[in-house]
Design a protein around this motif. Structure first.
Motif, short mmCIF file in Angstrom:
data_model
loop_
_atom_site.label_atom_id
_atom_site.label_comp_id
_atom_site.label_asym_id
_atom_site.label_seq_id
_atom_site.Cartn_x
_atom_site.Cartn_y
_atom_site.Cartn_z
N SER A 15 0.93 -1.02 -0.01
CA SER A 15 0.19 -0.05 0.01
C SER A 15 1.10 1.30 0.07
O SER A 15 0.56 2.08 -0.64
N TRP A 38 -0.46 10.89 -0.83
CA TRP A 38 -1.04 9.66 -0.64
C TRP A 38 -0.36 9.02 0.32
O TRP A 38 -0.77 8.17 1.14
N CYS A 42 -1.66 6.95 3.75
CA CYS A 42 -1.47 5.78 4.17
C CYS A 42 -0.93 5.55 5.66
O CYS A 42 -1.21 4.69 6.11
N TRP A 46 -2.48 3.40 8.82
CA TRP A 46 -1.81 2.47 9.27
C TRP A 46 -1.53 2.58 10.66
O TRP A 46 -1.31 1.88 11.48
N LEU A 152 -8.37 0.95 2.42
CA LEU A 152 -7.16 0.30 3.24
C LEU A 152 -7.86 -0.54 4.18
O LEU A 152 -7.40 -1.76 4.71
N LEU A 155 -8.58 -3.81 2.44
CA LEU A 155 -7.52 -4.67 2.46
C LEU A 155 -7.17 -5.36 3.81
O LEU A 155 -6.91 -6.47 3.76
N ARG A 156 -7.19 -4.65 4.59
CA ARG A 156 -6.64 -5.10 6.09
C ARG A 156 -7.56 -6.32 6.31
O ARG A 156 -7.38 -7.49 6.93
#
Length: 162
Positions: A15, A38, A42, A46, A152, A155-156
């Motif tokens: 990512s 970006w 991210c 996170w 995200l 995705l996680r």
């Protein structure tokens, strides 16, 4: 530490690499001034999602890569991303509970703090005037934050990263 596996770091790394590619995407000047940071978005996600794994050190290292990638002074983004990560870590418990519009305001504040640090380190020797367009990427970042967060988070959950 339980739950540490290669897949977790591969997804986070992928990512961040994608964010770096979006950061240097060749766009016309009219669109480039709206290109949000970006990488910072991210890192904010996170650090909020996995504060025990992603922190100031990760942000510093990512910032050094971003400096090399963008051709900026070495350490410029590293300092900005470290401050953004620190702020995210400091307030992540609150941020998780806030609704998305309120999160967008906090993200805007984090991105503005990073933008001020980048401006300060970039113009420490020469006093150039700053245009209004310089502040558009943080605003664009706050606008796209809900989609970054949703992508995200998806995705996680898909790769069962906890």
């Amino acid at each position: 530490m339980p739950g540490l596996n290669v897949r977790t770091y591969a997804v986070m790394g992928a990512s961040l690499v994608l964010a770096m590619m979006l950061r240097i995407l060749p766009l016309p000047h009219e669109w480039f001034i709206f290109n949000p940071d970006w990488i910072a978005l991210c890192l904010i996600y996170w650090t909020m999602a996995l504060p025990e794994r992603v922190g100031v050190g990760t942000a510093w290292l990512t910032g050094l890569f971003a400096d090399v990638l963008t051709g900026r002074m070495l350490g410029q983004h590293a300092v900005a991303y470290s401050v953004i990560a620190y702020l995210s870590l400091r307030f992540y418990r609150r941020l998780r509970l806030y609704p998305l519009p309120q999160q967008c305001l906090w993200v805007l504040g984090f991105l503005l703090a990073g933008q001020v640090l980048v401006y300060w380190t970039q113009h420490i020797k020469n006093a150039e005037s700053m245009t209004r367009a310089y502040w558009l990427p943080p605003l664009a970042g706050a606008v796209v934050w809900p989609w970054v967060r949703i992508a995200l988070r998806h995705l996680r959950r898909r790769y069962k990263i906890a």
